[in-house]
Design a protein around this motif. Structure first.
Motif, PDB file in Angstrom:
ATOM      1  N   VAL A 158       0.867  -1.181   0.000  1.00  0.00           N
ATOM      2  CA  VAL A 158       0.000   0.000   0.000  1.00  0.00           C
ATOM      3  C   VAL A 158       0.902   1.228   0.000  1.00  0.00           C
ATOM      4  CG1 VAL A 158      -1.753   1.304   1.273  1.00  0.00           C
ATOM      5  CG2 VAL A 158      -1.789  -1.195   1.292  1.00  0.00           C
ATOM      6  N   ARG A 159       0.616   2.165  -0.902  1.00  0.00           N
ATOM      7  CA  ARG A 159       1.377   3.410  -0.929  1.00  0.00           C
ATOM      8  C   ARG A 159       0.513   4.554  -0.435  1.00  0.00           C
ATOM      9  NH1 ARG A 159       3.952   5.584  -6.437  1.00  0.00           N
ATOM     10  NH2 ARG A 159       1.760   5.649  -6.995  1.00  0.00           N
ATOM     11  N   THR A 160       1.049   5.327   0.494  1.00  0.00           N
ATOM     12  CA  THR A 160       0.343   6.491   1.020  1.00  0.00           C
ATOM     13  C   THR A 160       1.104   7.740   0.612  1.00  0.00           C
ATOM     14  OG1 THR A 160      -0.369   5.183   2.932  1.00  0.00           O
ATOM     15  CG2 THR A 160      -0.562   7.576   3.121  1.00  0.00           C
ATOM     16  N   MET A 161       0.451   8.621  -0.122  1.00  0.00           N
ATOM     17  CA  MET A 161       1.083   9.867  -0.546  1.00  0.00           C
ATOM     18  C   MET A 161       0.949  10.908   0.571  1.00  0.00           C
ATOM     19  SD  MET A 161       2.042   8.683  -3.344  1.00  0.00           S
ATOM     20  CE  MET A 161       2.786  10.081  -4.212  1.00  0.00           C
ATOM     21  N   GLN A 162       1.676  11.999   0.410  1.00  0.00           N
ATOM     22  CA  GLN A 162       1.685  13.006   1.463  1.00  0.00           C
ATOM     23  C   GLN A 162       0.303  13.607   1.719  1.00  0.00           C
ATOM     24  OE1 GLN A 162       4.871  15.859   1.009  1.00  0.00           O
ATOM     25  NE2 GLN A 162       5.238  15.719   3.190  1.00  0.00           N
ATOM     26  N   ASP A 163      -0.520  13.648   0.689  1.00  0.00           N
ATOM     27  CA  ASP A 163      -1.864  14.200   0.889  1.00  0.00           C
ATOM     28  C   ASP A 163      -2.834  13.185   1.484  1.00  0.00           C
ATOM     29  OD1 ASP A 163      -2.373  12.465  -1.146  1.00  0.00           O
ATOM     30  OD2 ASP A 163      -3.041  13.966  -2.597  1.00  0.00           O
ATOM     31  N   GLY A 164      -2.333  11.982   1.795  1.00  0.00           N
ATOM     32  CA  GLY A 164      -3.158  11.002   2.473  1.00  0.00           C
ATOM     33  C   GLY A 164      -3.784   9.987   1.529  1.00  0.00           C
ATOM     34  N   ASP A 165      -3.605  10.202   0.238  1.00  0.00           N
ATOM     35  CA  ASP A 165      -4.173   9.276  -0.734  1.00  0.00           C
ATOM     36  C   ASP A 165      -3.495   7.903  -0.619  1.00  0.00           C
ATOM     37  OD1 ASP A 165      -5.884   8.691  -2.890  1.00  0.00           O
ATOM     38  OD2 ASP A 165      -4.196   8.849  -4.278  1.00  0.00           O
ATOM     39  N   MET A 166      -4.304   6.853  -0.498  1.00  0.00           N
ATOM     40  CA  MET A 166      -3.764   5.498  -0.376  1.00  0.00           C
ATOM     41  C   MET A 166      -4.175   4.646  -1.564  1.00  0.00           C
ATOM     42  SD  MET A 166      -4.221   4.467   3.638  1.00  0.00           S
ATOM     43  CE  MET A 166      -5.818   5.281   3.808  1.00  0.00           C
ATOM     44  N   VAL A 167      -3.220   3.956  -2.149  1.00  0.00           N
ATOM     45  CA  VAL A 167      -3.541   3.047  -3.248  1.00  0.00           C
ATOM     46  C   VAL A 167      -2.796   1.734  -3.056  1.00  0.00           C
ATOM     47  CG1 VAL A 167      -3.942   4.862  -4.967  1.00  0.00           C
ATOM     48  CG2 VAL A 167      -1.642   3.898  -4.686  1.00  0.00           C
ATOM     49  N   ILE A 168      -3.321   0.705  -3.702  1.00  0.00           N
ATOM     50  CA  ILE A 168      -2.577  -0.548  -3.787  1.00  0.00           C
ATOM     51  C   ILE A 168      -1.495  -0.337  -4.832  1.00  0.00           C
ATOM     52  CG2 ILE A 168      -2.670  -2.998  -4.296  1.00  0.00           C
ATOM     53  CD1 ILE A 168      -5.638  -2.905  -3.571  1.00  0.00           C
ATOM     54  N   PHE A 169      -0.273  -0.269  -4.390  1.00  0.00           N
ATOM     55  CA  PHE A 169       0.850   0.040  -5.270  1.00  0.00           C
ATOM     56  C   PHE A 169       1.217  -1.193  -6.092  1.00  0.00           C
ATOM     57  CE2 PHE A 169       5.599   0.382  -5.594  1.00  0.00           C
ATOM     58  CZ  PHE A 169       5.623   1.418  -6.509  1.00  0.00           C
ATOM     59  N   GLY A 170       1.146  -2.344  -5.476  1.00  0.00           N
ATOM     60  CA  GLY A 170       1.465  -3.573  -6.187  1.00  0.00           C
ATOM     61  C   GLY A 170       1.023  -4.769  -5.384  1.00  0.00           C
ATOM     62  N   ALA A 171       0.709  -5.849  -6.100  1.00  0.00           N
ATOM     63  CA  ALA A 171       0.386  -7.119  -5.454  1.00  0.00           C
ATOM     64  C   ALA A 171       1.025  -8.201  -6.293  1.00  0.00           C
ATOM     65  CB  ALA A 171      -1.124  -7.323  -5.368  1.00  0.00           C
TER      66      ALA A 171
END
Lengths: 159, 159, 159
Positions: free
Chosen positions: C110-123
């Protein structure tokens, strides 16, 4: 804790590990082998599960029904190419009666489509019962309890 | 590695397993029992944690404060029905002094809303301290360190 | 199962635990130490991996190349502040020959950007080989096999 209890615990974790690698590698022909001949398998929602509703969106009462399901999936083969990745954690033995064990575990499945789009396909818990079968364990009951009620798109593949 | 060390390791994993099943089953009344009477609990951001800022968005310095928090949650009960699912991995013992253990573990929480919408609610690590309590372990300190700073919506429930 | 086998299993899980905590804490300078001097490391897609294509988007054939990579990352340092969180599960020993072990494990980042946006970066899954090195284990080969083909944005950091 005795060595026997430790070893059994690791065996059970191995069962779930083997189970999800089978699914994630799309080796569905091996999937029914994780179950007893008279197994019960279903995919249902947490809401239905808690209400005690017996049916689910996928429902089988024997290993042969699971084999039929795989055959049907392979013949239909209408779904878009996609990959599934299971993460499993927090396995717990909730009952132990004469070698028949009740287990729960949390899971999450990430689906990756051919264009690279990744979504959380499903999250929830397994509510299972396993029995000794020689030197391994098999699922006598597996309830795939999804946190979401929106499971129509889940009809295609086992979880 | 001795059997004792192996058994202790499995006990600690069991502690986290029981903890997340309690939360995911919304059995919040049992949640304070995972802590010592004089426990420290907070939810904070990685940024604040690394800067050594003491406070967090959820903050408690005793088990009784945790109980109060659960009572307040149950009375308010204003939040939309939703389900949480914790995945935990990579538990590590980082210090061991006279039976008091420092631990870290990674977690991810998936939230499923009633309409079926699933999002990653939070990801981060637990930075904890546990103490023996009879034949189990209790959290003397639990820092829920979230990777995101945007944790206003997290105020409602324990993680 | 003997105590030795149990202990080895826990050691291997510890290896993956230490590995992901190193990455998630952005302690990349320690990252090459998880590998043997003559290691092979790459990040590739499941599609390329199954087709037997040798190259990947990140590719190294020695520990020194991994060190160079970290240096380059630190010097460039062009990427937006972000946090990564690895969840690992379902570790399995697939081959054991004279103390050299083949392993697979599932992961999700899971990647969390500085603005708080979270995405599944890779699986995907790790397809690895480890060797004894004193009282620990090191990666002699690590294939990071991503379910997605869209891995251009992955060039920046190790997984």
């Amino acid at each position: 804790m005795q060595l026997e209890a430790v070893a059994r615990r690791l065996e059970l974790e191995q069962l779930y590990t083997d189970y999800v690698h089978c699914l994630d590698a799309d080796e569905l022909e091996r999937w029914p082998d994780f179950f007893t001949e008279d197994c019960f398998y279903r995919v249902t929602s947490a809401e239905n599960y808690q209400a005690g509703l017996p049916l689910g969106l996928i429902y089988a009462t024997s290993r042969n029904m699971l084999k039929d399901r795989v055959s049907a999936l392979r013949e239909a083969n209408i779904y878009e190419p996609q990959r599934y990745r299971h993460l499993v954690s927090s396995l717990k033995i909730t009952a132990d009666a004469a070698g028949v064990l009740d287990l729960v575990a949390n899971f999450m499945v990430v689906r990756t489509m051919q264009d690279g789009d990744m979504v959380i396909f499903g999250a929830g818990c397994y509510v299972d019962q396993v029995r000794r079968d020689g030197d391994s364990w098999k699922f006598a009951r597996k309830n795939v309890v999804l946190d979401s009620r929106q499971i129509d798109t889940l009809l295609a593949i086992p979880i």
